[in-house]
Design an enzyme around this catalytic site. Sequence first.
Site, mmCIF file in Angstrom:
data_model
loop_
_atom_site.group_PDB
_atom_site.id
_atom_site.type_symbol
_atom_site.label_atom_id
_atom_site.label_comp_id
_atom_site.label_asym_id
_atom_site.label_seq_id
_atom_site.Cartn_x
_atom_site.Cartn_y
_atom_site.Cartn_z
ATOM 1 N NE ARG A 120 -9.152 1.145 -21.611
ATOM 2 C CZ ARG A 120 -8.174 0.675 -22.492
ATOM 3 N NH1 ARG A 120 -6.861 1.064 -22.404
ATOM 4 N NH2 ARG A 120 -8.819 0.008 -23.628
ATOM 5 C CB CYS A 175 -12.399 1.403 -8.161
ATOM 6 S SG CYS A 175 -10.580 1.170 -9.128
ATOM 7 C CB CYS A 195 -13.276 4.598 -10.352
ATOM 8 S SG CYS A 195 -11.567 4.851 -10.431
ATOM 9 N NE ARG A 196 -11.383 12.102 -12.120
ATOM 10 C CZ ARG A 196 -10.525 11.778 -10.931
ATOM 11 N NH1 ARG A 196 -11.603 11.762 -9.853
ATOM 12 N NH2 ARG A 196 -9.427 12.312 -10.572
ATOM 13 C CB CYS A 209 -8.388 2.998 -7.062
ATOM 14 S SG CYS A 209 -8.289 3.885 -8.610
ATOM 15 C CB THR A 253 -4.691 -3.260 -11.981
ATOM 16 O OG1 THR A 253 -5.963 -3.373 -11.575
ATOM 17 C CG2 THR A 253 -4.874 -2.899 -13.526
ATOM 18 N NE ARG A 259 -1.113 -1.857 -5.322
ATOM 19 C CZ ARG A 259 -0.780 -2.700 -6.450
ATOM 20 N NH1 ARG A 259 -0.559 -4.137 -6.066
ATOM 21 N NH2 ARG A 259 -1.064 -2.094 -7.383
#
Length: 349
Positions: free
Chosen positions: A45, A38, A42-43, A69, A34, A67
């Site tokens: 997935r 993070c 981090c919440r 999150c 992606t 980049r």
Amino acid sequence: MQITDQVKIDEYYQALLDKNPSYSGAFFVAVKTTSIFCIATCRARKPKKKNVVFYSGCKDALDAGFRPCKVCKPTENAFEAPAQVQQALALVRQDEKMKVTDYQLKCQGIQPEFVRRWFNKHYGMTFQAYQRMFRINNAFQELKAGKKTLETAYDNGYDSLSGFNYTFKKATGKSPRESDRKNVILLERITSKLGPMFVAATEKGVCMLEFVDRRMLETEFHDLQKRLDATILIGENKHIKQLKMELEEYFEGTRQTFTVSLDTPGTEFQQQVWQQLQAIPYGQLRSYQQQAVAINNEKAVRAVANANGMNRVAIIIPCHRVIGKDGSLTGYGGGLERKEWLLRHEGAI
């Protein structure tokens, strides 16, 4: 730095699965599929282990092309002071003149060792040293206002005049009686969308705004103290408060120009270049060649680039808006990924 130790990778991946808050800021996990990175809590997935890379700093992840999150906002939340540290800071600000002891911290359910470790990592000093600088700054302001030395010493929590004199001179380089001949630079650590920054200001205005991971930052501090004949102390004044407000508005997209006062020592040529930088409108770009022409010295392209590099007030004096003649994103003290982010944020690219 990329983490390559397999034991550490296993430990960090488990912390990621557990959303372990004690690892927040200890590592940054980048997802190759992606292109985002993070923090541990981090919440979103959780990615497969084979698709992640771990870094020790957010700048390393940014430099690798990842980049931040949008869910966990790693550049902001990784460096936010933990609850216990925030409690300790609240105690200091509750009465800036009195020393907060380890016993008082324990009475509030705060672990002194944890607070000490956090301050050493993020400020380069202990919590007690931070408090001392805070109290010395308060005493300095009172002495400049005409308050007597003995009264100032006792009011700021010192049991003896000799102890106060020693601490004051060690911190400022001058005795309390000489305080009216000494300038002070106040320093505060803030968190931005692109990572933690140091902001420093004199009575005249902001003299520094830099990312804490900028190279040669310690050299900048020494140079600034020498040029302004001043001592750096922990604290905050009206200029720092105004900058924090304006910077937050800038990152939220509601501010395009800054009105905070500046105090930027430099040569006459550097001052010319920095003034021209501030004349570049929000969302627009200039080349070094165009900057040289703007100061009526079109042959001074290299000198202009060097003066840009000597700018100590990032974002406010927008050296990020200057690019190469061929349109390339040339060097930036905060890192090219941050430069690109700022230009995208302003709609310049």
